[in-house]
Design a protein around this motif. Structure first.
Motif, short mmCIF file in Angstrom:
data_model
loop_
_atom_site.label_atom_id
_atom_site.label_comp_id
_atom_site.label_asym_id
_atom_site.label_seq_id
_atom_site.Cartn_x
_atom_site.Cartn_y
_atom_site.Cartn_z
N GLN A 130 -8.16 -11.38 4.54
CA GLN A 130 -8.77 -10.40 3.64
C GLN A 130 -8.10 -9.03 3.77
O GLN A 130 -7.85 -8.35 2.77
CB GLN A 130 -10.26 -10.29 3.95
CG GLN A 130 -11.03 -9.41 2.96
CD GLN A 130 -12.52 -9.43 3.25
OE1 GLN A 130 -12.96 -10.08 4.20
NE2 GLN A 130 -13.28 -8.72 2.44
N GLU A 145 -6.16 -6.94 0.85
CA GLU A 145 -6.49 -5.56 0.49
C GLU A 145 -5.27 -4.65 0.61
O GLU A 145 -5.05 -3.77 -0.23
CB GLU A 145 -7.62 -5.05 1.38
CG GLU A 145 -8.96 -5.74 1.11
CD GLU A 145 -10.05 -5.26 2.04
OE1 GLU A 145 -9.71 -4.46 2.95
OE2 GLU A 145 -11.22 -5.66 1.88
N LYS A 200 -3.14 -5.18 -2.35
CA LYS A 200 -3.69 -4.52 -3.54
C LYS A 200 -3.42 -3.02 -3.51
O LYS A 200 -3.06 -2.42 -4.52
CB LYS A 200 -5.20 -4.79 -3.62
CG LYS A 200 -5.55 -6.22 -4.00
CD LYS A 200 -7.04 -6.38 -4.11
CE LYS A 200 -7.42 -7.82 -4.52
NZ LYS A 200 -8.89 -7.99 -4.61
N ARG A 201 -3.61 -2.40 -2.31
CA ARG A 201 -3.34 -0.97 -2.20
C ARG A 201 -1.87 -0.66 -2.48
O ARG A 201 -1.54 0.33 -3.16
CB ARG A 201 -3.72 -0.46 -0.80
CG ARG A 201 -5.22 -0.32 -0.60
CD ARG A 201 -5.50 0.51 0.65
NE ARG A 201 -4.94 -0.09 1.84
CZ ARG A 201 -5.55 -0.95 2.64
NH1 ARG A 201 -6.80 -1.33 2.35
NH2 ARG A 201 -4.97 -1.44 3.72
#
Length: 467
Positions: A145, A149, A152-153
């Motif tokens: 996870q 993330e 995505k950032r």
């Protein structure tokens, strides 16, 4: 996935033991092997079993119907359970069969305490392994996870960087486009000014041709009609004027080309007392500029024109003509030719000429107040595009600030006052540059040069008068 084997326990079975034979201690059930009923008949009476005991033994040898029924019921229940679990799938059926076989075959004997402890320890170890596996799975899930993330950032940052780059590129393109448009407008203005000059020169040439034709017609058949008229001027004065013009032309050639005009900086320019001596062939305050005495630009100060060019070179300001010369087309044409000859950019605008002059006891104050109103009206019309402005004049226009209205501009902080008999000096020019660049607003230092000896009375008269 296959289901875990069901924990089934077989019903406890009671071991059946035959009763001991009477008369035969230690013997149970049927007679020992090799002993027949005849042998038992030949035995002494004390050794023979009791008939009632024999009947009991025979009855005990028969199967118990209740136990048989109970056993059948247990088998039927196990089969029903097996059929129920067979519905779950082929893998479950095999597990159920194995469990039934183990339940039917293993003895219904309670395990020993040591075995129970080992089993519990084994279960505890299995539970610990399961917990460890669960923690490892949770840790891996958290890491996955976090990686998602972070990805995505990173994508978001890359997208924002691309958007910023696009915005900056568009801003650069807009600035470049605006710069090109400004350059094109400047070139168009220069072309227009060149066309205006050409038209003015053409009109002058045509007027000269008409005058020549008129003179020729007036001369008639005179033998000397086509010859030039006599030169009535002093040859020495003519030669001196030619030398002065040549020197001025040489000085102008040394000047660099002017920078593009900056319309946000405005220089309000007076002529008499700034570029030429006051009251020397120009306008007078009392006459209010109704007529020019003559169109003569030979008395312009070369140093004043050079100082004016210095202001334009350092600030790129545009010139707004505020002098009384703006009221006469003949004077404007002569002034434009002078500017062109000295490579000074001509004025791009003029102040209004329809403001009435208030007749006062002090004509200088009335004239100063009218010129201050004319400058204020021009600034109000161009308020959005002007960031800095200065006024070149030989009259103290600051006296108009004493009676100015609230909406009128204050002239004194922007005024550079020249000496009427000396005109614009390089010191005045540097002061004007500081004002236009915003370096000097509250106070203006006016440079006064000493007039020639014997000209005090003329200077007083020139200070009291104006174009």
């Amino acid at each position: 996935p296959a289901l875990p084997p069901p924990q089934m326990s077989a019903p406890p079975q009671q071991e059946w033991a035959p009763p001991p034979l009477p008369g035969f201690p230690g013997m149970h059930g049927a007679p020992p092997q090799g002993m027949s009923a005849g042998m038992l008949a030949g035995m002494p009476p004390g050794a023979m079993p009791d008939p009632s005991a024999m009947a009991a033994v025979a009855a005990a040898a028969l199967p118990d119907p209740v136990a048989e029924a109970k056993k059948k019921a247990e088998i039927a229940a196990a089969r029903a359970e097996r059929a129920k679990q067979l519905k779950r799938g082929p893998g479950v059926a095999a597990l159920v069969q194995g469990a039934l076989k183990r339940a039917l075959t293993q003895p219904s004997v309670r395990p020993k305490p040591e075995e129970e402890g080992k089993a519990k320890k084994k279960e505890a170890v299995v539970d610990d392994d399961s917990d460890a596996e669960s923690e490892e799975t949770a840790r891996k899930k958290k890491e996955e996870q976090a990686r998602i993330e972070a990805e995505k950032r990173r994508e978001q940052e890359e997208r924002e960087a691309r958007e910023r780059e696009v915005a900056e590129r568009e801003a650069r393109e807009r600035r470049e486009k605006a710069r090109l448009e400004a350059m094109e407008a400047e070139r168009a203005l220069q072309r227009k000014e060149a066309e205006t000059r050409e038209q003015r020169i053409k009109a002058s040439v045509e007027a000269a041709k008409r005058q020549q034709a008129e003179r020729a017609a007036a001369a008639g058949d005179n033998l000397y009609a086509n010859m030039p008229g006599p030169n009535l001027e002093d040859p020495g004065a003519t030669e001196a004027r030619k030398e002065e013009a040549a020197a001025r032309e040489k000085a102008n050639k040394d000047l660099a080309s002017l920078p593009p005009e900056d319309r946000s900086k405005v220089l309000f320019l007076d002529i008499d007392g700034v570029l030429r001596p006051a009251r020397a062939g120009g306008f007078d305050i009392i006459t209010d500029g109704d007529a020019a005495k003559n169109v003569d630009t030979s008395d312009f100060f070369p140093s004043a024109v050079k100082a004016l060019r210095h202001i334009i070179e350092r600030t790129s300001a545009k010139i707004v003509l505020s002098s009384e010369w703006r009221r006469s087309d003949a004077l404007c044409n002569a002034l434009s030719e002078l500017f062109e000859k000295n490579r000074v950019r001509a004025w791009s605008s003029k102040t209004k000429s329809d403001v009435e002059l208030d007749k006062k006891a002090d004509p200088v104050r009335g004239f100063a107040e009218r010129r201050a109103r004319e400058i204020t009206m021009w600034l109000q019309e161009h308020e959005r595009e002007v960031s800095g402005w200065a006024v070149l004049d030989d009259i103290n226009l600051g006296i108009a600030d004493e009676s100015r209205k609230t909406s009128a501009r204050q002239i004194q902080p922007h005024l550079v006052q020249t000496w009427p008999l000396c005109g614009l000096t390089m010191g005045n020019a540097k002061t004007a540059v500081r004002i236009l660049n915003g370096e000097m607003i509250n106070k203006v230092v006016v440079e006064r040069q000493v007039a020639p000896v014997g000209s005090g009375a003329a200077a007083a008269v020139a200070a009291a008068g104006k174009k």
